[in-house]
Write a protein that holds these residues in place. Sequence first.
Motif, PDB file in Angstrom:
ATOM      1  N   GLY A  27       0.825  -1.209   0.000  1.00 22.69           N
ATOM      2  CA  GLY A  27       0.000   0.000   0.000  1.00 22.69           C
ATOM      3  C   GLY A  27       0.856   1.255   0.000  1.00 22.69           C
ATOM      4  N   LEU A  28       1.901   1.261   0.813  1.00 20.55           N
ATOM      5  CA  LEU A  28       2.809   2.412   0.842  1.00 20.55           C
ATOM      6  C   LEU A  28       3.500   2.607  -0.500  1.00 20.55           C
ATOM      7  N   LEU A  29       3.999   1.515  -1.066  1.00 23.25           N
ATOM      8  CA  LEU A  29       4.699   1.628  -2.341  1.00 23.25           C
ATOM      9  C   LEU A  29       3.755   2.050  -3.461  1.00 23.25           C
ATOM     10  N   ASN A  30       2.556   1.486  -3.475  1.00 23.33           N
ATOM     11  CA  ASN A  30       1.614   1.806  -4.542  1.00 23.33           C
ATOM     12  C   ASN A  30       1.099   3.239  -4.415  1.00 23.33           C
ATOM     13  N   SER A  31       0.883   3.702  -3.185  1.00 25.52           N
ATOM     14  CA  SER A  31       0.398   5.082  -3.028  1.00 25.52           C
ATOM     15  C   SER A  31       1.480   6.088  -3.389  1.00 25.52           C
ATOM     16  N   GLY A  32       2.725   5.672  -3.338  1.00 23.31           N
ATOM     17  CA  GLY A  32       3.825   6.533  -3.758  1.00 23.31           C
ATOM     18  C   GLY A  32       4.129   6.415  -5.231  1.00 23.31           C
ATOM     19  N   ARG A  33       3.254   5.700  -5.946  1.00 21.70           N
ATOM     20  CA  ARG A  33       3.396   5.518  -7.394  1.00 21.70           C
ATOM     21  C   ARG A  33       4.636   4.715  -7.755  1.00 21.70           C
ATOM     22  N   PHE A  34       5.047   3.812  -6.867  1.00 23.78           N
ATOM     23  CA  PHE A  34       6.184   2.943  -7.156  1.00 23.78           C
ATOM     24  C   PHE A  34       5.777   1.945  -8.231  1.00 23.78           C
ATOM     25  N   ALA A  35       6.634   1.746  -9.206  1.00 24.66           N
ATOM     26  CA  ALA A  35       6.376   0.757 -10.254  1.00 24.66           C
ATOM     27  C   ALA A  35       7.691   0.443 -10.960  1.00 24.66           C
ATOM     28  N   THR A  36       7.740  -0.767 -11.492  1.00 24.32           N
ATOM     29  CA  THR A  36       8.862  -1.169 -12.334  1.00 24.32           C
ATOM     30  C   THR A  36       8.266  -1.892 -13.530  1.00 24.32           C
ATOM     31  N   ARG A  37       9.105  -2.233 -14.482  1.00 25.53           N
ATOM     32  CA  ARG A  37       8.597  -2.999 -15.628  1.00 25.53           C
ATOM     33  C   ARG A  37       8.070  -4.348 -15.173  1.00 25.53           C
ATOM     34  N   ARG A  38       8.761  -4.924 -14.214  1.00 21.37           N
ATOM     35  CA  ARG A  38       8.377  -6.246 -13.730  1.00 21.37           C
ATOM     36  C   ARG A  38       7.129  -6.179 -12.849  1.00 21.37           C
ATOM     37  N   TRP A  39       6.980  -5.078 -12.096  1.00 22.43           N
ATOM     38  CA  TRP A  39       5.839  -4.901 -11.189  1.00 22.43           C
ATOM     39  C   TRP A  39       5.130  -3.585 -11.489  1.00 22.43           C
TER      40      TRP A  39
END
Length: 187
Positions: A27-39
């Motif tokens: 939730g923390l990573l997703n709300s910070g707009r964290f993303a990679t090609r793999r994820w």
Amino acid sequence: MSSALWYFSRGTGIVSLVFSTAVVVLGLLNSGRFATRRWPRFALADLHRNLALASLVFLAAHIVFAVVDGYVDLSWLAVVVPFVSGYAPIGIGFGAVAVDLLLAIVVTSLLRTRIPPRLWRAVHWLAYLCWPVAFVHSIGLVASDSARPLLIALDIACLLAVLAAASVRFGSTSPDTEARRLSPLRR
């Protein structure tokens, strides 16, 4: 049979803690707009939701096994009303507070499309309070379990994972994050 229920209660509580830790981290990573090609973000969001559901299942089992066990006098009321348990009222009370916060998060998540986004977001922020309260319940309630090196290591790993994700989330100064923070829709 009571011994088996005790082990099931402890085991499901431990799994629920690990899953809820993963839910908070995602939730923390997703709300910070964290993303990679793999994820990509949608994959993180799906994993977040699925792990949240799994965590709820294990939490429900943890509660049922703890109440049904009979080793200690734990009532269904003590599961939702904080600090009324005759057994370890502080430890069980923290668990009840966590359950109440989690119920609010779950209910508003189920109603997400029917309630204003600001209300959902405000209630969902309770997750930042729910996890530490549940964590305190887990480390403070059963000293005999917590004294085991593997469980201490697991507690430390869960804490470090949440702290690391929080530092990534709240330490982020990407243009996208700054724009979201300053957006009038976020106020």
